[in-house]
Motif scaffolding. Sequence first.
Motif, PDB file in Angstrom:
ATOM      1  N   LEU A  96       0.822  -1.214   0.000  1.00  0.00           N
ATOM      2  CA  LEU A  96       0.000   0.000   0.000  1.00  0.00           C
ATOM      3  C   LEU A  96       0.855   1.263   0.000  1.00  0.00           C
ATOM      4  CD1 LEU A  96      -2.823  -1.003   2.506  1.00  0.00           C
ATOM      5  CD2 LEU A  96      -3.154  -0.371   0.112  1.00  0.00           C
ATOM      6  N   VAL A 122      -5.578  -1.977   5.651  1.00  0.00           N
ATOM      7  CA  VAL A 122      -5.842  -0.533   5.712  1.00  0.00           C
ATOM      8  C   VAL A 122      -6.288  -0.128   7.111  1.00  0.00           C
ATOM      9  CG1 VAL A 122      -7.252   1.353   4.806  1.00  0.00           C
ATOM     10  CG2 VAL A 122      -6.362  -0.385   3.254  1.00  0.00           C
ATOM     11  N   HIS A 177       0.635   6.838   1.524  1.00  0.00           N
ATOM     12  CA  HIS A 177      -0.262   5.731   1.170  1.00  0.00           C
ATOM     13  C   HIS A 177      -1.316   6.221   0.174  1.00  0.00           C
ATOM     14  CE1 HIS A 177       1.351   4.828   5.218  1.00  0.00           C
ATOM     15  NE2 HIS A 177       1.477   3.619   4.734  1.00  0.00           N
ATOM     16  N   ILE A 235      -4.342   4.038  -1.527  1.00  0.00           N
ATOM     17  CA  ILE A 235      -5.345   3.306  -0.750  1.00  0.00           C
ATOM     18  C   ILE A 235      -6.751   3.463  -1.332  1.00  0.00           C
ATOM     19  CG2 ILE A 235      -6.593   3.296   1.446  1.00  0.00           C
ATOM     20  CD1 ILE A 235      -3.973   3.523   2.887  1.00  0.00           C
ATOM     21  N   THR A 250     -12.477  -0.666   7.757  1.00  0.00           N
ATOM     22  CA  THR A 250     -11.944   0.604   7.266  1.00  0.00           C
ATOM     23  C   THR A 250     -13.025   1.679   7.254  1.00  0.00           C
ATOM     24  OG1 THR A 250     -10.302  -0.531   5.901  1.00  0.00           O
ATOM     25  CG2 THR A 250     -10.841   1.733   5.301  1.00  0.00           C
TER      26      THR A 250
END
Length: 204
Positions: A28, A66, A104, A107, A119
């Motif tokens: 990621l 995540v 990141h 994502i 998430t």
Amino acid sequence: MVEGTGRGRRADAVRNRQLALQAATALLAEPGGTLTVEAIARKAGLGAATVVRAFGGKEALLDAAVASLLAPVVDRAERLLEQVGPERALRTFLVELIAFQSAHHSISDQLEGMETPATAALRRQLVSAVEEMIVGARRDGAIRTDLEPAALVTLVGRTAFAIAQARPASEEIVHAYLTVLMDGLRPQSPGPGSKEGPRSQHTP
């Protein structure tokens, strides 16, 4: 022997799950990284079937990866609210959020169209924390009140994400962007032609 074998298998399953999670988290953070099951398995040193078995599928694996990245960000936002005033908390957190999103940046693309309940729950907590900062700063007179908190949350969130996507070359540039944003959020003084300006200048 059977009991020992069972414990060994459980230990292997936990280890494989952790390896797959670490591999997905690392991917990621890689610019242009493709989060296929095969790529995760290759990075983890596992077979694709083992990765799928560890989580039950790619969506569950990415959701866990995540969520593990996002949970400390949410904790930080909530701690800032307890430690400093809301306006300072907002600016401090935005600097850190932009750094996180820059590191990141893939994502959102990777999760598009996926079912990621852990998430999603953390994102709701994050939005709630930012809204609490904004509401507190409005109450303190540090942020304008002519826009609704929900609109300000959207504005702040999308601006931070856009800055992160631009991947500024230095922290100074990030602070410059945020200075302009925070200045725009401050209560506005009535302009010379404003209806709310001083009326004593006009003769009846």
